[in-house]
Structures are given as C-alpha cells and as structure tokens.
Write a protein that holds these residues in place. Structure first.
Motif, PDB file in Angstrom:
ATOM      1  N   GLU A  14       0.818  -1.219   0.000  1.00  0.00           N
ATOM      2  CA  GLU A  14       0.000   0.000   0.000  1.00  0.00           C
ATOM      3  C   GLU A  14       0.851   1.267   0.000  1.00  0.00           C
ATOM      4  O   GLU A  14       0.498   2.263  -0.618  1.00  0.00           O
ATOM      5  N   ARG A  15       1.978   1.228   0.680  1.00  0.00           N
ATOM      6  CA  ARG A  15       2.879   2.389   0.689  1.00  0.00           C
ATOM      7  C   ARG A  15       3.409   2.675  -0.716  1.00  0.00           C
ATOM      8  O   ARG A  15       3.500   3.832  -1.135  1.00  0.00           O
ATOM      9  N   ALA A  16       3.738   1.640  -1.466  1.00  0.00           N
ATOM     10  CA  ALA A  16       4.199   1.824  -2.846  1.00  0.00           C
ATOM     11  C   ALA A  16       3.083   2.393  -3.721  1.00  0.00           C
ATOM     12  O   ALA A  16       3.324   3.258  -4.563  1.00  0.00           O
ATOM     13  N   VAL A  17       1.860   1.928  -3.496  1.00  0.00           N
ATOM     14  CA  VAL A  17       0.717   2.448  -4.261  1.00  0.00           C
ATOM     15  C   VAL A  17       0.541   3.939  -3.983  1.00  0.00           C
ATOM     16  O   VAL A  17       0.370   4.740  -4.911  1.00  0.00           O
ATOM     17  N   GLU A  18       0.577   4.333  -2.719  1.00  0.00           N
ATOM     18  CA  GLU A  18       0.451   5.750  -2.354  1.00  0.00           C
ATOM     19  C   GLU A  18       1.587   6.569  -2.962  1.00  0.00           C
ATOM     20  O   GLU A  18       1.370   7.666  -3.467  1.00  0.00           O
ATOM     21  N   LEU A  19       2.790   6.032  -2.904  1.00  0.00           N
ATOM     22  CA  LEU A  19       3.949   6.736  -3.443  1.00  0.00           C
ATOM     23  C   LEU A  19       3.789   6.958  -4.952  1.00  0.00           C
ATOM     24  O   LEU A  19       3.977   8.061  -5.451  1.00  0.00           O
ATOM     25  N   LEU A  20       3.411   5.931  -5.684  1.00  0.00           N
ATOM     26  CA  LEU A  20       3.279   6.031  -7.136  1.00  0.00           C
ATOM     27  C   LEU A  20       2.130   6.940  -7.563  1.00  0.00           C
ATOM     28  O   LEU A  20       2.135   7.454  -8.679  1.00  0.00           O
ATOM     29  N   ALA A  21       1.173   7.167  -6.680  1.00  0.00           N
ATOM     30  CA  ALA A  21       0.045   8.042  -6.988  1.00  0.00           C
ATOM     31  C   ALA A  21       0.349   9.520  -6.725  1.00  0.00           C
ATOM     32  O   ALA A  21      -0.436  10.391  -7.098  1.00  0.00           O
ATOM     33  N   ASP A  36       5.415  -5.717  -6.596  1.00  0.00           N
ATOM     34  CA  ASP A  36       5.319  -7.168  -6.462  1.00  0.00           C
ATOM     35  C   ASP A  36       3.897  -7.687  -6.296  1.00  0.00           C
ATOM     36  O   ASP A  36       3.693  -8.822  -5.888  1.00  0.00           O
ATOM     37  N   ASP A  37       2.921  -6.844  -6.611  1.00  0.00           N
ATOM     38  CA  ASP A  37       1.539  -7.336  -6.648  1.00  0.00           C
ATOM     39  C   ASP A  37       0.740  -6.502  -7.648  1.00  0.00           C
ATOM     40  O   ASP A  37       1.230  -5.522  -8.196  1.00  0.00           O
ATOM     41  N   VAL A  38      -0.465  -6.926  -7.881  1.00  0.00           N
ATOM     42  CA  VAL A  38      -1.267  -6.296  -8.937  1.00  0.00           C
ATOM     43  C   VAL A  38      -1.560  -4.819  -8.639  1.00  0.00           C
ATOM     44  O   VAL A  38      -1.601  -3.993  -9.552  1.00  0.00           O
ATOM     45  N   ARG A  39      -1.730  -4.463  -7.376  1.00  0.00           N
ATOM     46  CA  ARG A  39      -2.012  -3.059  -7.028  1.00  0.00           C
ATOM     47  C   ARG A  39      -0.840  -2.147  -7.340  1.00  0.00           C
ATOM     48  O   ARG A  39      -1.022  -1.041  -7.837  1.00  0.00           O
ATOM     49  N   THR A  40       0.372  -2.612  -7.043  1.00  0.00           N
ATOM     50  CA  THR A  40       1.535  -1.765  -7.307  1.00  0.00           C
ATOM     51  C   THR A  40       1.785  -1.634  -8.804  1.00  0.00           C
ATOM     52  O   THR A  40       2.159  -0.566  -9.279  1.00  0.00           O
ATOM     53  N   TRP A  41       1.547  -2.714  -9.558  1.00  0.00           N
ATOM     54  CA  TRP A  41       1.702  -2.617 -11.015  1.00  0.00           C
ATOM     55  C   TRP A  41       0.649  -1.699 -11.623  1.00  0.00           C
ATOM     56  O   TRP A  41       0.929  -0.955 -12.557  1.00  0.00           O
ATOM     57  N   ALA A  42      -0.567  -1.732 -11.097  1.00  0.00           N
ATOM     58  CA  ALA A  42      -1.619  -0.824 -11.591  1.00  0.00           C
ATOM     59  C   ALA A  42      -1.233   0.621 -11.305  1.00  0.00           C
ATOM     60  O   ALA A  42      -1.435   1.508 -12.148  1.00  0.00           O
ATOM     61  N   ALA A  43      -0.660   0.878 -10.141  1.00  0.00           N
ATOM     62  CA  ALA A  43      -0.219   2.238  -9.802  1.00  0.00           C
ATOM     63  C   ALA A  43       0.921   2.673 -10.717  1.00  0.00           C
ATOM     64  O   ALA A  43       0.983   3.832 -11.150  1.00  0.00           O
ATOM     65  N   ALA A  44       1.822   1.751 -11.041  1.00  0.00           N
ATOM     66  CA  ALA A  44       2.913   2.072 -11.969  1.00  0.00           C
ATOM     67  C   ALA A  44       2.349   2.411 -13.343  1.00  0.00           C
ATOM     68  O   ALA A  44       2.817   3.344 -14.009  1.00  0.00           O
ATOM     69  N   MET A  45       1.342   1.678 -13.779  1.00  0.00           N
ATOM     70  CA  MET A  45       0.716   1.944 -15.076  1.00  0.00           C
ATOM     71  C   MET A  45       0.080   3.338 -15.079  1.00  0.00           C
ATOM     72  O   MET A  45       0.198   4.067 -16.065  1.00  0.00           O
ATOM     73  N   THR A  46      -0.531   3.718 -13.988  1.00  0.00           N
ATOM     74  CA  THR A  46      -1.130   5.046 -13.889  1.00  0.00           C
ATOM     75  C   THR A  46      -0.048   6.126 -13.954  1.00  0.00           C
ATOM     76  O   THR A  46      -0.228   7.156 -14.593  1.00  0.00           O
ATOM     77  N   ARG A  47       1.077   5.867 -13.322  1.00  0.00           N
ATOM     78  CA  ARG A  47       2.160   6.866 -13.275  1.00  0.00           C
ATOM     79  C   ARG A  47       2.913   6.991 -14.596  1.00  0.00           C
ATOM     80  O   ARG A  47       3.174   8.097 -15.062  1.00  0.00           O
ATOM     81  N   ILE A  48       3.301   5.873 -15.212  1.00  0.00           N
ATOM     82  CA  ILE A  48       4.168   5.964 -16.395  1.00  0.00           C
ATOM     83  C   ILE A  48       3.538   5.396 -17.669  1.00  0.00           C
ATOM     84  O   ILE A  48       4.187   5.347 -18.709  1.00  0.00           O
ATOM     85  N   GLY A  49       2.289   4.978 -17.573  1.00  0.00           N
ATOM     86  CA  GLY A  49       1.588   4.515 -18.770  1.00  0.00           C
ATOM     87  C   GLY A  49       2.088   3.175 -19.271  1.00  0.00           C
ATOM     88  O   GLY A  49       2.534   2.317 -18.511  1.00  0.00           O
ATOM     89  N   PHE A  50       2.026   3.015 -20.584  1.00  0.00           N
ATOM     90  CA  PHE A  50       2.327   1.737 -21.219  1.00  0.00           C
ATOM     91  C   PHE A  50       3.756   1.277 -20.952  1.00  0.00           C
ATOM     92  O   PHE A  50       4.049   0.081 -21.026  1.00  0.00           O
TER      93      PHE A  50
END
Length: 80
Positions: A14-21, A36-50
């Motif tokens: 959750e901390r990584a998700v907050e950071l990436l947002a 290392d989980d689907v939430r953090t990868w989704a946050a990365a996708m939001t931050r840097i796209g494809f």
C-alpha cells in the motif's frame, strides 16, 4: 494541491501504491521500490503509462532509488 512523497527503506504494498500516486516522488538514496503485486503494477501503469508493461515483462520486481528514477517511477533521489 500537489502531493509530494518521500520514500525510505523498503517501499512495497500500500505504501508503494500511495507513493506512485503522488505528483512528485523522491526516494532516499538507499530506498528500494517493490512492484510485487497487482495493485503496485496498476499504480505504476497510472504513473508511467504503457512503459510499465515493458518493466513488467522484464521480470524485475524491485528497483533501487536510482533505477526507479531512470524508469520514471520516481522523480528524484535524495540523501538520507
């Protein structure tokens, strides 16, 4: 309102998700960002796209502060 976040140590879950947002992300020089989980990868996708897809396909799930900046996952490395 601009959200500025500083990450330290092992940043995961959750901390990584907050950071990436955040609008601006600084990581302390010894920080490690884990995607290392689907939430953090989704946050990365939001931050840097494809580009996050390329990172995912690399099989890597942890980035040092410098690597995270190079990948666009963070904006700056700051001294501890």
């Amino acid at each position: 309102m601009i959200r500025f976040v500083v990450g330290a140590g092992e940043v995961r879950g959750e901390r990584a998700v907050e950071l990436l947002a955040a609008d601006f992300v600084a990581l302390e020089e010894d920080a490690v960002l884990h995607l290392d989980d689907v939430r953090t990868w989704a946050a990365a996708m939001t931050r840097i796209g494809f580009e996050a897809w390329r990172l995912y396909l690399s099989g890597k799930d942890r980035w040092t502060a410098g690597e995270a900046v190079e990948a666009g996952l963070a904006d700056r490395v700051v001294p501890r």
